[in-house]
Write a protein that holds these residues in place. Structure first.
Motif, PDB file in Angstrom:
ATOM      1  N   SER A  14       0.960  -1.411   0.022  1.00 34.58           N
ATOM      2  CA  SER A  14      -0.071  -0.197   0.196  1.00 34.58           C
ATOM      3  C   SER A  14       0.436   1.336  -0.078  1.00 34.58           C
ATOM      4  N   GLN A  15       0.531   2.220  -0.347  1.00 36.99           N
ATOM      5  CA  GLN A  15       1.013   3.538  -0.367  1.00 36.99           C
ATOM      6  C   GLN A  15       1.806   4.368   0.234  1.00 36.99           C
ATOM      7  N   ARG A 304      -5.970  11.332   2.796  1.00 34.79           N
ATOM      8  CA  ARG A 304      -6.534  10.949   3.670  1.00 34.79           C
ATOM      9  C   ARG A 304      -7.700  11.381   4.127  1.00 34.79           C
ATOM     10  N   GLY A 307     -10.397  11.586   1.429  1.00 31.38           N
ATOM     11  CA  GLY A 307     -11.382  10.062   1.654  1.00 31.38           C
ATOM     12  C   GLY A 307     -10.378   9.462   0.249  1.00 31.38           C
ATOM     13  N   HIS A 308      -9.121   9.604  -0.215  1.00 29.81           N
ATOM     14  CA  HIS A 308      -8.461   8.452  -1.095  1.00 29.81           C
ATOM     15  C   HIS A 308      -7.846   7.907   0.120  1.00 29.81           C
ATOM     16  N   ALA A 309      -8.051   6.715  -0.721  1.00 29.52           N
ATOM     17  CA  ALA A 309      -7.411   5.234   0.076  1.00 29.52           C
ATOM     18  C   ALA A 309      -6.388   5.034  -0.584  1.00 29.52           C
ATOM     19  N   ILE A 310      -5.349   5.365   1.151  1.00 31.19           N
ATOM     20  CA  ILE A 310      -3.896   5.189   0.964  1.00 31.19           C
ATOM     21  C   ILE A 310      -3.285   4.311   1.672  1.00 31.19           C
ATOM     22  N   GLY A 311      -4.686   3.143   2.048  1.00 33.30           N
ATOM     23  CA  GLY A 311      -4.407   1.449   2.718  1.00 33.30           C
ATOM     24  C   GLY A 311      -3.929   1.535   4.160  1.00 33.30           C
TER      25      GLY A 311
END
Length: 311
Positions: A14-15, A304, A307-311
């Motif tokens: 993940s990022q 984050r 709402g952007h998924a970063i892991g």
């Protein structure tokens, strides 16, 4: 989560896991503690302890806390950076901030605002794009974020009155600007108590940003967006630079599509080593190394927040 060894995280990680490896490998203790606080359930006390290493007896911060200014002396830019760190961990108040406000009072210009750089920096290394002069002018670039942050944290100090007046005059008088100045204006407007006045000023500022193409709205067509004079090649600014959170007044400047494109572009900028790059002028090897973890933490926090998924 990834471990703490120096081996880079695998490409499929993940990022956040890739960024964690980058932080443990390259970051100063302060940024390691900040990363742990924001993403690994770390403790705020450890962040404040690490930050205290940069504190001087005059109540300001120095020791290259802001990597583009070297040397031990306190500077407004270092101190603004310290306030952002304290704000991010919920510690922007009490005696620590009283002491900072006393320092800000001492280094203020004749109109009660902050210079970009205090003459005490002379004799120590500094980025060539930050000139040192004996009688520096007041700068919205430095004053706006500090004033907005203090207001947002409901800090009341005599220094704030004249500094707030300066910011209002500077923001409402902007006709021709550049991205970093606009970011400073937004930071002021997002925190100042007079919300109706702030909203009106932000609306005008948003039109200025679009008219002067100060935000690259399509990352796939960057050649259509000019870089401001004095900036490095490719030093573009995107919607997320102005609207770091969905609650920012600057969020209304951009359509959902424009904001999404900019966030996808931000996510795509993560490097192979797990960190994000800096896009301003590199003038010394150490400054690049110290700045990248700071930029990496802010990139993750921005993604984050939206709402952007970063892991």
């Amino acid at each position: 989560m990834a471990g703490t060894g120096a081996t880079p995280a695998p490409p499929h990680a993940s990022q956040l896991a890739r960024a964690e490896q980058f932080i443990w490998l390259t970051a100063r203790v302060l940024e390691q503690r900040r990363f742990a606080y924001h993403f690994l359930n770390g403790d705020s006390d450890t962040v404040e302890t690490a930050l205290a290493a940069y504190l001087n007896e005059d109540g300001g911060y120095g020791h290259a806390l802001e990597p583009d200014l070297r040397g031990p002396v306190s500077q407004p830019l270092h101190t603004a950076h310290a306030l952002r760190v304290l704000d991010s961990i919920g510690r922007c108040g009490g005696l620590r901030v009283e002491r900072i406000c006393r320092y800000l009072t001492e280094v203020s210009t004749h109109d009660g605002a902050l210079p970009a750089i205090h003459p005490s920096q002379r004799g120590y290394p500094a980025a060539p794009f930050i000139p040192i002069v004996d009688d520096p002018p007041s700068e919205l670039l430095t004053t706006g974020p500090v004033v907005g942050l203090l207001h947002r944290n409901q800090v009341w100090h005599a220094w704030l009155f004249r500094a707030t007046d300066f910011c209002w005059v500077a923001v409402e008088g902007l006709e021709k600007s550049h991205p970093y100045e606009v970011e400073a204006a937004v930071a002021f407007l997002d925190g100042v108590p007079d919300r109706s006045r702030a909203e009106a000023a932000a609306d005008r500022l948003g039109r200025l940003v679009r008219e002067q193409q100060l935000a690259a709205l399509d990352p796939e067509r960057l050649e259509e967006y000019p870089v401001s004079p004095g900036y490095a090649k490719g030093e573009h600014h995107f919607p997320y630079h102005y609207a770091r959170t969905p609650q920012s007044l600057a969020r209304s400047w951009f359509t959902d599509e424009e904001m999404t494109r900019s966030l996808e572009h931000l996510a795509s900028q993560q490097c192979e080593d797990g960190g994000w790059p800096i896009n301003w002028r590199r003038w010394a090897p150490g400054t690049d190394l110290e700045a990248r973890p700071i930029v990496t933490i802010e990139a993750l926090r921005t993604l984050r927040a939206h709402g952007h998924a970063i892991g």
